[in-house]
Design an enzyme around this catalytic site. Structure first.
Site, PDB file in Angstrom:
ATOM      1  N   LYS A   5      -3.841  -3.441   9.052  1.00 58.90           N
ATOM      2  CA  LYS A   5      -2.590  -3.096   9.738  1.00 58.90           C
ATOM      3  C   LYS A   5      -2.122  -4.250  10.637  1.00 58.90           C
ATOM      4  CE  LYS A   5      -0.488   0.619  12.440  1.00 58.90           C
ATOM      5  NZ  LYS A   5       0.748   0.510  11.664  1.00 58.90           N
TER       6      LYS A   5
ATOM      7  N   ASP B  78      10.125  -6.682  -3.626  1.00 60.71           N
ATOM      8  CA  ASP B  78       9.131  -7.181  -2.674  1.00 60.71           C
ATOM      9  C   ASP B  78       9.623  -8.467  -2.025  1.00 60.71           C
ATOM     10  OD1 ASP B  78       7.077  -5.236  -4.140  1.00 60.71           O
ATOM     11  OD2 ASP B  78       6.262  -5.938  -2.226  1.00 60.71           O
TER      12      ASP B  78
ATOM     13  N   ALA C  49      11.175   7.133  10.441  1.00 56.16           N
ATOM     14  CA  ALA C  49      10.074   8.013  10.856  1.00 56.16           C
ATOM     15  C   ALA C  49       8.819   7.170  11.078  1.00 56.16           C
ATOM     16  CB  ALA C  49       9.819   9.096   9.809  1.00 56.16           C
ATOM     17  N   PRO C  50       8.328   7.115  12.309  1.00 50.63           N
ATOM     18  CA  PRO C  50       7.094   6.361  12.554  1.00 50.63           C
ATOM     19  C   PRO C  50       5.928   6.924  11.751  1.00 50.63           C
ATOM     20  CG  PRO C  50       8.122   7.027  14.630  1.00 50.63           C
ATOM     21  CD  PRO C  50       8.864   7.738  13.531  1.00 50.63           C
TER      22      PRO C  50
ATOM     23  N   HIS D 216      -7.047   2.940  12.763  1.00 48.01           N
ATOM     24  CA  HIS D 216      -6.437   2.555  11.485  1.00 48.01           C
ATOM     25  C   HIS D 216      -7.314   1.584  10.710  1.00 48.01           C
ATOM     26  CE1 HIS D 216      -2.710   4.273  13.140  1.00 48.01           C
ATOM     27  NE2 HIS D 216      -2.294   4.321  11.879  1.00 48.01           N
TER      28      HIS D 216
ATOM     29  N   PHE E 172       5.370   9.795   8.364  1.00 45.87           N
ATOM     30  CA  PHE E 172       5.922  10.791   7.440  1.00 45.87           C
ATOM     31  C   PHE E 172       4.944  11.918   7.153  1.00 45.87           C
ATOM     32  CE2 PHE E 172       9.023   7.452   6.568  1.00 45.87           C
ATOM     33  CZ  PHE E 172      10.193   8.190   6.447  1.00 45.87           C
TER      34      PHE E 172
ATOM     35  N   GLY F  81       9.981   3.722   6.868  1.00 44.00           N
ATOM     36  CA  GLY F  81       8.658   4.020   7.407  1.00 44.00           C
ATOM     37  C   GLY F  81       8.082   2.839   8.158  1.00 44.00           C
ATOM     38  N   THR F  82       8.671   1.672   7.956  1.00 45.82           N
ATOM     39  CA  THR F  82       8.152   0.460   8.597  1.00 45.82           C
ATOM     40  C   THR F  82       8.209   0.607  10.116  1.00 45.82           C
ATOM     41  OG1 THR F  82       9.109  -0.748   6.756  1.00 45.82           O
ATOM     42  CG2 THR F  82       8.356  -2.053   8.643  1.00 45.82           C
TER      43      THR F  82
ATOM     44  N   GLY G  86       2.978   2.646  15.314  1.00 42.53           N
ATOM     45  CA  GLY G  86       4.273   3.258  15.606  1.00 42.53           C
ATOM     46  C   GLY G  86       4.106   4.710  16.030  1.00 42.53           C
TER      47      GLY G  86
ATOM     48  N   ARG H 192       0.833  -1.210   0.000  1.00 43.68           N
ATOM     49  CA  ARG H 192       0.000   0.000   0.000  1.00 43.68           C
ATOM     50  C   ARG H 192       0.861   1.251   0.000  1.00 43.68           C
ATOM     51  NH1 ARG H 192      -3.059  -3.696   3.082  1.00 43.68           N
ATOM     52  NH2 ARG H 192      -1.618  -3.428   4.814  1.00 43.68           N
TER      53      ARG H 192
HETATM   54  N1  LIG Z   1       5.975   5.868   8.620  1.00 38.49           N
HETATM   55  C1  LIG Z   1       4.837   6.103   7.995  1.00 38.49           C
HETATM   56  O1  LIG Z   1       4.497   7.256   7.679  1.00 38.49           O
HETATM   57  C2  LIG Z   1       3.956   4.952   7.633  1.00 38.49           C
HETATM   58  C3  LIG Z   1       4.334   3.697   8.019  1.00 38.49           C
HETATM   59  N2  LIG Z   1       3.600   2.627   7.639  1.00 38.49           N
HETATM   60  C4  LIG Z   1       4.163   1.329   7.986  1.00 38.49           C
HETATM   61  O2  LIG Z   1       4.714   0.770   6.794  1.00 38.49           O
HETATM   62  C5  LIG Z   1       4.647  -0.629   6.845  1.00 38.49           C
HETATM   63  C6  LIG Z   1       3.980  -1.163   5.586  1.00 38.49           C
HETATM   64  O3  LIG Z   1       2.624  -0.766   5.563  1.00 38.49           O
HETATM   65  P1  LIG Z   1       1.706  -1.074   4.296  1.00 38.49           P
HETATM   66  O4  LIG Z   1       2.306  -0.517   3.066  1.00 38.49           O
HETATM   67  O5  LIG Z   1       0.333  -0.683   4.698  1.00 38.49           O
HETATM   68  O6  LIG Z   1       1.814  -2.680   4.269  1.00 38.49           O
HETATM   69  P2  LIG Z   1       1.588  -3.667   3.011  1.00 38.49           P
HETATM   70  O7  LIG Z   1       1.363  -5.027   3.603  1.00 38.49           O
HETATM   71  O8  LIG Z   1       0.588  -3.120   2.070  1.00 38.49           O
HETATM   72  O9  LIG Z   1       2.997  -3.623   2.261  1.00 38.49           O
HETATM   73  C7  LIG Z   1       4.138  -4.260   2.718  1.00 38.49           C
HETATM   74  C8  LIG Z   1       4.891  -4.744   1.496  1.00 38.49           C
HETATM   75  O10 LIG Z   1       6.153  -5.205   1.907  1.00 38.49           O
HETATM   76  C9  LIG Z   1       6.393  -6.444   1.250  1.00 38.49           C
HETATM   77  N3  LIG Z   1       7.386  -7.193   2.005  1.00 38.49           N
HETATM   78  C10 LIG Z   1       7.221  -7.995   3.084  1.00 38.49           C
HETATM   79  N4  LIG Z   1       8.413  -8.479   3.466  1.00 38.49           N
HETATM   80  C11 LIG Z   1       9.344  -7.973   2.615  1.00 38.49           C
HETATM   81  C12 LIG Z   1      10.763  -8.098   2.477  1.00 38.49           C
HETATM   82  N5  LIG Z   1      11.472  -8.905   3.298  1.00 38.49           N
HETATM   83  N6  LIG Z   1      11.399  -7.394   1.504  1.00 38.49           N
HETATM   84  C13 LIG Z   1      10.704  -6.619   0.658  1.00 38.49           C
HETATM   85  N7  LIG Z   1       9.359  -6.468   0.720  1.00 38.49           N
HETATM   86  C14 LIG Z   1       8.697  -7.141   1.693  1.00 38.49           C
HETATM   87  C15 LIG Z   1       5.033  -7.093   1.182  1.00 38.49           C
HETATM   88  O11 LIG Z   1       5.030  -8.111   0.202  1.00 38.49           O
HETATM   89  P3  LIG Z   1       3.984  -9.350   0.377  1.00 38.49           P
HETATM   90  O12 LIG Z   1       2.634  -8.730   0.422  1.00 38.49           O
HETATM   91  O13 LIG Z   1       4.264 -10.169  -0.818  1.00 38.49           O
HETATM   92  O14 LIG Z   1       4.369 -10.005   1.673  1.00 38.49           O
HETATM   93  C16 LIG Z   1       4.184  -5.888   0.773  1.00 38.49           C
HETATM   94  O15 LIG Z   1       4.243  -5.653  -0.616  1.00 38.49           O
HETATM   95  C17 LIG Z   1       3.942  -0.971   8.164  1.00 38.49           C
HETATM   96  O16 LIG Z   1       4.906  -1.254   9.157  1.00 38.49           O
HETATM   97  C18 LIG Z   1       3.187   0.307   8.494  1.00 38.49           C
HETATM   98  O17 LIG Z   1       2.963   0.460   9.862  1.00 38.49           O
HETATM   99  C19 LIG Z   1       2.463   2.768   6.928  1.00 38.49           C
HETATM  100  C20 LIG Z   1       2.014   3.998   6.551  1.00 38.49           C
HETATM  101  C21 LIG Z   1       2.730   5.207   6.886  1.00 38.49           C
HETATM  102  O1  LIG Z   2       0.059   0.997   8.926  1.00 42.13           O
HETATM  103  C1  LIG Z   2      -0.323   2.167   8.643  1.00 42.13           C
HETATM  104  O2  LIG Z   2      -1.206   2.400   7.834  1.00 42.13           O
HETATM  105  C2  LIG Z   2       0.354   3.283   9.314  1.00 42.13           C
HETATM  106  N1  LIG Z   2       1.382   3.038  10.053  1.00 42.13           N
HETATM  107  C3  LIG Z   2       2.179   3.986  10.739  1.00 42.13           C
HETATM  108  C4  LIG Z   2       2.093   3.749  12.223  1.00 42.13           C
HETATM  109  O3  LIG Z   2       2.080   2.585  12.655  1.00 42.13           O
HETATM  110  O4  LIG Z   2       2.063   4.719  12.976  1.00 42.13           O
HETATM  111  C5  LIG Z   2       1.907   5.411  10.314  1.00 42.13           C
HETATM  112  C6  LIG Z   2       0.472   5.697  10.023  1.00 42.13           C
HETATM  113  O5  LIG Z   2      -0.221   5.702  11.206  1.00 42.13           O
HETATM  114  C7  LIG Z   2      -0.100   4.669   9.032  1.00 42.13           C
END
Ligand SMILES: NC(=O)C1=CN([C@@H]2O[C@H](COP(=O)(O)OP(=O)(O)OC[C@H]3O[C@@H](n4cnc5c(N)ncnc54)[C@H](OP(=O)(O)O)[C@@H]3O)[C@@H](O)[C@H]2O)C=CC1
Ligand SMILES: O=C(O)C1=N[C@H](C(=O)O)C[C@H](O)C1
Length: 245
Positions: free
Chosen positions: A135, A34, A101-102, A131, A104, A74-75, A141, A12
């Site tokens: 999630k 990925d 960054a927990p 959320h 962004f 961002g993870t 975070g 996402r």
């Molecule tokens: N800091 C910020 O501003 C934000 C942080 N987040 C955080 O970002 C993270 C991801 O969220 P989101 O995008 O919703 O999650 P998604 O599940 O949509 O995306 C995660 C992606 O990472 C892939 N993946 C898993 N393991 C690996 C790996 N070892 N190497 C490469 N790719 C991998 C997954 O593939 P597959 O599906 O094939 O497993 C998937 O495509 C979460 O920890 C969330 O909390 C989210 C939004 C904002």
């Molecule tokens: O997983 C999400 O979607 C988000 N994750 C981050 C968090 O765990 O704080 C940032 C935002 O809240 C979206």
């Protein structure tokens, strides 16, 4: 042009980052990777953005740092133990910078900042984060980071009043650094948080809403542009780039 790789590129957030990197004038996408794909594909990138999974991020970071590539992360799920390990890995690779960054979202960073500023002036502070139901981690975070900032800002203050002695487990939320955090997961939501502060005869609510994942992209691009020049090898929080007082 800054050469950028993306880990979690089909996710996402990762797919939004790919679009943002391709759309900006000063960044160029090297590759998206990925799960079960070769990290080697991002070789040649100066910066890699990671939006993967709490279980995957440390392995990715070890590889990036060992290969001299700056990381913008961002993870979520990087607790103190993991940060300590990361500092050790970075110490062996002095030229590499990591920005974690927990959240962004610029508004979310300000929400955390304002909550910490307000916290010492109130008896009670609780956090409600809301959320989308896909999630993986709870609390978010952002909520954990807010709790840590609030807790630090309240150091030396009286304990928060709470007469609860009989509780259905979980009813009072999770205790994060002494601050109660309540996590809601609801279809239709993206990412939202309210910090509620209370004292005699008044409450203050500080709320932030991300209505789309595009909202995180200005912050991600800011990180990509500035990570290499950060003074510390490891920086936690986008506020380091926002000149907040
Ligand atoms: N800091 C910020 O501003 C934000 C942080 N987040 C955080 O970002 C993270 C991801 O969220 P989101 O995008 O919703 O999650 P998604 O599940 O949509 O995306 C995660 C992606 O990472 C892939 N993946 C898993 N393991 C690996 C790996 N070892 N190497 C490469 N790719 C991998 C997954 O593939 P597959 O599906 O094939 O497993 C998937 O495509 C979460 O920890 C969330 O909390 C989210 C939004 C904002
Ligand atoms: O997983 C999400 O979607 C988000 N994750 C981050 C968090 O765990 O704080 C940032 C935002 O809240 C979206």
């Amino acid at each position: 042009m800054i050469k950028v790789g993306v880990f979690g590129a089909k996710g996402r957030m990762g797919s939004e980052v790919v679009r943002a990197v391709q759309g900006a004038d000063d960044t160029e996408l090297v590759a998206g990777v990925d799960e079960n794909e070769e990290r080697e594909n991002v070789r040649g990138a100066e910066v890699v953005v990671d939006f993967t999974h709490p279980e995957a991020v440390m392995g990715n970071l070890r590889w990036l740092v060992a290969n001299g590539i700056h990381a913008v992360v961002g993870t979520t799920g990087l607790d103190e133990e993991r940060l300590a390990e990361l500092r050790d890995v970075l110490a062996e690779n002095p030229g590499v910078k990591v920005l974690i960054a927990p959240n962004f979202g610029i508004g979310a960073v300000l929400m955390m900042h304002f909550a910490a500023k307000a916290a010492p002036h109130f008896d009670s502070v609780e956090i409600v984060e809301l959320h989308h139901p896909n999630k993986a981690d709870a609390p978010s975070g952002t909520a954990s980071r807010t709790a840590e900032l609030v807790s630090a800002a309240r150091e030396g203050a009286e304990p928060m009043p709470d007469a609860t002695t009989a509780e259905v487990p979980g009813a009072r939320g999770a205790d994060v650094s002494g601050v109660r955090v309540h996590a809601l997961r609801l279809a239709g939501l993206i990412a939202h948080q309210e910090v509620i502060l209370g004292t005699h005869g008044e409450t203050l609510k500080i709320r932030h809403d991300s209505m789309s994942r595009e909202s995180f992209m200005p912050g991600v691009l800011l990180g990509v542009r500035r990570v290499a020049e950060l003074p510390e090898q490891l920086t936690v929080g986008l506020e380091a780039l926002l000149d907040l007082e």
